[in-house]
Each structure stands twice: as C-alpha cells, then as structure tokens.
Design an enzyme around this catalytic site. Structure first.
Site, PDB file in Angstrom:
ATOM      1  CD  GLU B 107      -2.883  -0.197  -0.327  1.00 37.01           C
ATOM      2  OE1 GLU B 107      -3.035   1.019  -0.592  1.00 37.01           O
ATOM      3  OE2 GLU B 107      -3.187  -1.114  -1.125  1.00 37.01           O
ATOM      4  CB  SER B 193      18.615  -6.630  -9.379  1.00 38.81           C
ATOM      5  OG  SER B 193      18.306  -5.746  -8.341  1.00 38.81           O
ATOM      6  CG  HIS B 322       6.907  -9.934 -10.967  1.00 36.77           C
ATOM      7  ND1 HIS B 322       7.673 -11.012 -10.582  1.00 36.77           N
ATOM      8  CD2 HIS B 322       7.771  -8.923 -11.216  1.00 36.77           C
ATOM      9  CE1 HIS B 322       8.955 -10.664 -10.625  1.00 36.77           C
ATOM     10  NE2 HIS B 322       9.044  -9.407 -11.002  1.00 36.77           N
ATOM     11  CB  SER B 323       6.978  -6.241  -8.625  1.00 37.16           C
ATOM     12  OG  SER B 323       6.822  -5.555  -9.858  1.00 37.16           O
TER      13      SER B 323
END
Ligand SMILES: Cc1ncc(C[n+]2csc(CCOP(=O)(O)OP(=O)(O)O)c2C)c(N)n1
Ligand SMILES: [Mg+2]
Lengths: 348, 432
Positions: B107, B193, B322-323
């Site tokens: 959020e 990453s 996913h993100s």
C-alpha cells in the site's frame, strides 16, 4: 624402442622446418627483461609461467583457505601455470571445474564471500565473456550493494590474453577495456616474470576482486631472475621503465616491450629519447605518473593491443589533456578490427 | 613445439599397441553380451539393439511430498514433524508478520511512499518451513521473494522497512531498490537483482564450508522457476554435483515468472527432474505446506552436510502480482488466483493445524495480527522521518580503500554541491 627414437628424431628434423615456418607466421616481438630486483635475496631464473606458478605455490603454502581451479587446472592448465600444484596440495585445493566460465566466476565469488581465497583460471581471456555478468554485476558490486557487509575481495581471476601471432581472432583478444569500465574491479596486466609474481601476489592479497590478464606471449619467451621469496608490487602504480624527454610512451602487458623497442628505434634513428611507462593496471590507473611524465615531455603516445574506440587509450588521452593542456599530442595505436594479430612496432 | 608433438607421437603409438591388444584378445561381441555395461569414459550403460527416444512421458511425474491436507490435518502421522510449541508458534507468527508487512508496504508503494515492492503471498509456508529446518549458522543466498526467511532469522521489521525507504539506517546504505535485504550478522547474503547469479555463488560458498575443519554449516540457495532457466542455474547444478558441495538448491516454483507461465518457461517435468539428470538428489514438495517443507529441508540438510547436494522444488502459486510494477489480471484469470488464496493457502493450513493442537485460536489471531500490523505502521512512520544517507556514502564501498580517482570524483561533486546547493534537496540527506 630404437626405431621409435629414430622416428622421434626424424620428427624433430621435420619440426625444425616447422619452427622456421612458425617464425614467419609469428610477429616481430622483442622482449626486454627486467634487470632490477624488487626485493633483496635469492633469485631463480623463471619464465612468466613459472613465476605465476611460484606465486600460486606460495599462496597455497601460506594460506590454508586458498584454492586454485578452472578448466583443466588439475593437470596444470593448458598453459601449465598450475603445474605440479595438485600433486603438492591435494585435489581439494587445486581442481578441475566443469567447462563453464559463468560457473567458475560465480563459484569463485561464493568461495570468497564465505572466507576462502579464490584463484580462478579462465582458460583464455577470449572466453571470459560468459563470466562477464558474474564479474561486472556481482564481483564488482558485492561490497557496494551490501553496504559493506559482504565482499569478495579474496577473489582473483587469471586469464591469458593478447596476441601471439597465430591465435586468430578467438585466441588473441585483450578484453581489459570491458572490465576497466566496472567500478569495484581491479584490472592488472604484468609485463614479465618479476612483475607477474609480485602483482599476482598483490591481486590475491588485495581486498578487492582482481582480474589478472596474463599476456600469453610472455609465458615462455619472458625469462628473468625472479626473487624466490614472497613479495608484492603495488596495483595502481605505473612504472617508468626508461626515462626521456621527447615523448611519453604508455602501454601495459606485452605492449610495453613494443614501446621499449620503439623507444630504442627513435633514439637510434632520430636521436629522440622517449620515456616509457608501464601502466601496470588499467583500473585503477595511475594518472599522476602518466601526467607528470607528459608535463615533462610534452607528447604522449598510448598503445593498446585492442580496438581503438572506447579503449583505455581514450581515457588516458582525455586525462592527459585535462592535466597538461596544450602540451599533449596523443596518438593511439591499433585499429577497430576484431583483434590485433599483428604485433608490429608501428610507431611514427 | 617439437617436444610437445614428440610426446603426442609417443602417446599415439602406445594407443596403437592397446588397440592391437584388444583386437587380438577379445572379440567385440563378447564385450557386448553377458549383460556387461559399455565402458565409454562418458557413460557406463548397457548396449541395446533398438532405437528408443526418451521424452517427458518416459518417466512418471515426480510426486509431491506433503504432510498436511488442505484442512491442516496430518495425512500420515509418521510424517508429523517433532516441533515444539515455541517453534510452531514462531513459524506461524512469522507468516502473519510477513502478511502484514506485505499488505502495508504494498500500500505504501501505491501511495508513493516507497518506490517499489514485492509481496510474498502464497509462499509463506516455503519461507518458514525451510528457515525453521536450518541452523542459524547456515548461509542463505536468496532471490528476493523470501522475506519470511529473513524475518524468521531475526531480521527486524525496522531493518527491512529502513531498507525499503533507503534511509541512513538501511544496512545497505540506500543503494538498492526496496526488498533487497541483507544481513551479515544473520548469514543472509544481500539480495542481488540479476537473476540466478546467486546460484553458482552459493555452491562456491558451500565448497568453502566443506573445506573448513569439522564443518557443520550448509548453504541454501533460493531461486524461482523462471530464474532456473538461466545459464547460472545449470552451472550451479553441475558444479554442486561434480564438486560435491554441502548445498541445498531450493526452487520456489510459483507458476509464473512475471507474466510467463511455466508452460512457456520449460518443458519436461519441472525443475526437480533436472536434479537426477545432473547427479543431484532431488525432491518435490508441496510449498503450501510448511510442515512438508520443514521435513524436506531437514532431510536435505543432513544429506548436504555429508556433501551430497540436494535440489528441492517446492510447488506453490504466486498469489500476488509479480511486483508493484505488474498487474497480473492482464495474463491470468481471477478465479485461478482465488483457488490458491483459499484451499491452498499456506497460512490457513498451518493455522488449522495449530488450532487442532490447541495452540492457536481466533482471539490469538486477532491480537497478534493487530500487533504485527501496528509494528509495521509504527516502523514505517519512523522510517519516513529518517534522512537519506550522507551523499558521500555513494562513493564508499566501491573499493576497500577509496582509490585516488574516486576521491577526485567525490571532491568534484563536493564543489558542485557547494556551488549549486539551492538546486539539490540537501536537507533530505544526513549531515556528515
Ligand atoms: C538476469 C535478469 N533478467 C531479467 C530480470 C527481470 N526479472 C525480475 S524478476 C523476473 C521473473 C523471475 O521469475 P521467477 O524466477 O519465477 O521468480 P518469482 O518472481 O516467480 O518469484 C524477471 C524476468 C532480472 N532481474 N534479471
Ligand atoms: Mg516464479
């Protein structure tokens, strides 16, 4: 058995002929040995392969966490730099890996992360690119991205590079420029046996991951009196090998000898005394020594054994212009072809 | 040159002798028969006289080990792990804490407070089950969707929220995008990453452990089924097997790699099937069942500590997007997600199990959920107030000692900031 010996001898005769033929194929390359001892004490005649072997031998002896590995390393590696080390230190410390450069680099990073001293061999610098991601994205950034919590500084990657004259485009490349663009790595290239031993030991002991590119033409052709004890030479510190006032000639690795030949030629033909600087490492590189020399000579020439565009030569030229404006006339050698199989001393 | 070829010549003549010996003393047909395997260096296998290509249907699918059914009941009592009350509660509470953290940080990204987030919904059982089976000394190489492992290891919500905010208390000094946690102290290697790069590294770290006297540590490496398509994954499997490393290679197969479903990611029987092919011990486990994952990793750890590397494929479903940069309704139906949020919900399964043992109830759920939520909200409010790291930190940690060229670049930046400070939000950064 007798007939066998005879056949070998006949073969030798045959190869004499072949040797002449190879000479014609290979480049005109003169090697200038180092005569200055970096440390006092006993020395031994070693070629560069033996000096590198000796540096790894000392490391394995003094550091129980050290391991040496790569493709065909168990029997000494294709250039024999690890010869005899497995017999001496066991197959858990000197060993073969599967044929996989990204695996070798990743595995090496992991070893170093977990506290071991990792000495990885990539069989040819031309085949280091599958490991590019591991080296540039992982090894180089391990400390930075973790805020200093993790690091893989105990990692050294050795790879034979450069041209010998008959290697064609995939056994001749000098990929230092690619790695010189990766903050976090150190990229070191020795010019002969004494430098190779001291610099390799420095790389191994350095707190940052190092890529050590060994000009393979020097493995056997370069022979010097190398101190037998352990010693290190500074990374990031260029060496002035010949003093002069007419021009500064900058190179590294095998090119140093091309520049020394050129300097000799310039002196005999033009009576001009050139200063020759071995940059030793292209990352970090010694701006101060180069620029101080150019301030004195007013001219600078950089030679690399790799494509012109985007090479370290451009970086050096730019830095020289900034610190010694108006003085410098900078020429870069070699063209943007896939590789430089010629090794001529084309200095004007 | 001459010598080398001379040696080659000698060798060739030796081989000639051997060949002659073979051809005089044994007929080819005697080797072929008698049920003896062929003796090629690359394979010891029987000869056959029939062509038969193997395909993905040549083998039964690798079964999925589970302990709990969808109602949190133990299916075979012999498989119920021997976990004490405290551990079970710790596992479950970590799941709740993780859920609350995911909800609020997701959020907060929507509100523009942090730049990015990734939720862990659907994979909580994998995290707590595996983390509980490991020793805190075991080294963890994660991918990114393993926040529950970090929590279980004792990384505080504060540390994680600080990382997401990239403030000056982020252990990573604000250099990574959110969710790239790391903790040296808890043996959690900082997330990177580029996908799958951690895999051969985990194997190398395991090799270093193996060489330590009286080694009692293993390495676990988490990776997604998408990442398993990278070359580094194959390298890791192959290096782990050939170099006999104490490592658990743990695949979280959650059905998707961003929008790419497994059908377009690989063919054959998933990731686990690659294990035996490469000489790894392989096991497939129900990743929505924390107790099954616990048992699997416990056993895998025993094997690993005997230098027998293990590949585990934990089957699950990525319930969230996913993100925060992804909207998964663009590539999968809502009904599909619903199924995995209810019947196969790992948190619900473990809760039902705990309830059946009298260790948990609705009241406890309510109290603890609120507690977990409040902790995140409070921490977030604090994290927001903290300044970003001093800008000079940007130049640190590139090298162990800052080399002259980076020092010079830092000085340039300093002069620039002095001159043009009104154009930079200098007050947001920590003073020296
Ligand atoms: C080398 C590399 N390629 C691409 C990406 C971009 N990327 C980030 S996550 C992701 C999907 C990974 O899927 P999976 O491994 O299944 O993990 P999951 O997200 O399902 O947990 C991709 C393609 C990346 N981070 N690294
Ligand atoms: Mg996935």
């Amino acid at each position: 058995m007798a007939s066998l010996t005879k056949r070998v001898l006949n073969l030798n005769k045959l190869f004499k002929h072949v040797d002449n033929y190879t000479k014609r194929l290979s480049s005109n390359f003169t090697y200038f040995p180092d005569n200055e001892k970096p440390v006092e004490g006993e020395t031994l005649k070693m070629n560069m392969m033996q000096a590198i072997n000796n540096a790894m031998d000392l490391t394995l002896k003094n550091d129980p966490t050290a391991v040496v590995f790569g493709e065909d390393v168990a029997f000494g590696g294709v250039f024999r730099c690890a010869s005899g080390l497995q017999e001496k230190y066991g197959n858990d410390r000197v060993f073969n890996t599967p044929l996989c450069e990204q695996g070798i680099a990743g595995f090496a990073i992991g070893l170093a992360t977990a506290g071991a001293t990792a000495i990885a061999e990539i069989q040819f610098a031309d085949y280091i690119f599958p490991a590019f991601d591991q080296l540039v994205n992982e090894a180089a950034k391990a400390r930075y991205r973790s805020g200093g919590q993790f690091a893989c500084g105990a990692l050294t990657v050795r790879a034979p590079g450069g041209a010998v004259g008959h290697g064609g485009l995939y056994h001749s490349q000098s990929p230092e420029a690619f790695f010189a663009h990766a903050p976090g790595l150190k990229v070191v290239i020795p010019r002969g046996p004494i430098a190779a031993k001291g610099l390799l030991l420095s790389c191994i002991q350095d707190r940052d991951p190092c890529i050590f590119l060994e000009p393979k033409i020097l493995y056997r052709s370069a022979v010097e009196e190398v101190p037998v004890d352990s010693y290190t030479l500074p990374i990031g510190k260029a060496q002035v090998l010949r003093e002069g006032d007419a021009a500064t000639l900058v190179g590294w690795g095998a090119q140093v000898h091309v520049l020394l030949a050129a300097a000799r030629l310039a002196e005999s033909r033009l009576g001009a005394r050139c200063e020759v600087v071995d940059l030793v490492s292209v990352l970090p590189w010694d701006t101060e020594t180069v620029c101080n020399s150019v301030k004195k000579t007013g001219r600078c020439l950089v030679a690399h054994e790799a494509p012109l565009t985007g090479g370290p030569g451009a970086d050096i030229a730019a830095a020289v212009q900034v610190s010694a404006p108006l003085l410098c006339c900078c020429v870069l050698l070699w063209a943007d072809v896939c590789c430089c199989v010629l090794m001529c001393a084309a200095v004007c | 040159m001459a010598l080398k070829s001379g040696v080659g010549f000698l060798r060739l003549s030796r081989i000639n002798q051997v060949v002659r010996l073979l051809s005089t003393h044994s007929r080819p047909e005697t080797i072929q028969n008698g049920g003896l395997n062929a003796e090629f260096p690359g394979a010891k296998a029987p000869y056959v006289t029939e062509i038969k290509f193997l395909d993905e249907n040549s083998y039964d699918p690798i079964p999925i080990y589970r302990v709990l059914d969808n109602n949190g009941r133990v299916i075979d009592s012999r498989e119920e792990p021997n976990l004490d009350r405290e551990t079970l509660l710790n596992m479950y509470k970590t799941m709740i804490q993780l859920n609350q953290m995911d909800k609020i940080l997701y959020e907060s990204q929507r509100q523009g407070r942090i730049s990015f987030y990734m939720t862990n919904y659907g994979e909580e059982g994998i995290h707590v089950g595996s983390a509980a089976a490991l020793s805190p000394k075991d080294l963890v190489f994660g991918q990114y969707r393993e926040a529950g492992v970090f929590l279980y290891r004792g990384v505080t919500v504060t540390e994680m929220v600080n990382q997401c905010y990239g403030n000056h208390e982020d252990p990573g000094k604000g250099r990574h995008m959110p969710i790239h946690y790391g903790s040296k102290q808890r043996n959690l290697v900082t997330i990177s990453s580029p996908l799958a790069t951690q895999m051969p590294q985990a194997v190398g770290a395991a090799y270093a452990f193996k060489r330590m006297p009286n080694n009692d540590r293993c390495v676990i490496c988490y990776f997604g089924e998408g990442a398993a398509s990278e070359g580094d994954a194959f390298a890791a499997f192959n290096f782990a097997a050939t170099l006999e490393c104490p490592v658990i290679l743990f695949c979280r197969n959650n059905g998707y790699a961003i929008s790419t479903p497994t059908r377009e990611q690989y063919r054959g029987d998933g990731v686990a099937a690659r294990g035996p092919a490469l000489g790894l011990r392989a096991l497939r486990v129900d990743g929505t069942d924390a107790l099954a994952v616990y048992n699997a990793v416990l056993r895998a750890r025993e094997l690993a500590l005997n230098n027998k590397p293990v590949l585990i494929e934990a089957m699950s479903y990525r319930v969230g997007h996913h993100s925060t940069s992804d909207d998964s309704t663009a590539y999968r139906p809502l009904e599909e997600i619903q199924k995995w949020m209810q019947d196969e919900n790992p948190t619900r399964k473990l809760r039902l199990y705990l309830e059946s043992k009298g260790l948990w109830d609705a009241e406890a759920e309510k109290t603890y959920s609120k507690e977990a939520r409040d902790l995140v909200v409070r921490t977030m409010q604090e994290a927001e107030k903290k300044k970003k790291p001093n800008w000079k930190e940007m130049f640190e940690d590139v090298y162990y000692d800052m080399p002259p060229h980076i020092q010079k670049q830092m000085q340039h930046m300093e002069k620039h900031l002095e001159k043009y400070q009104e154009h930079y939000p200098m007050d947001q950064f920590q003073k020296e």
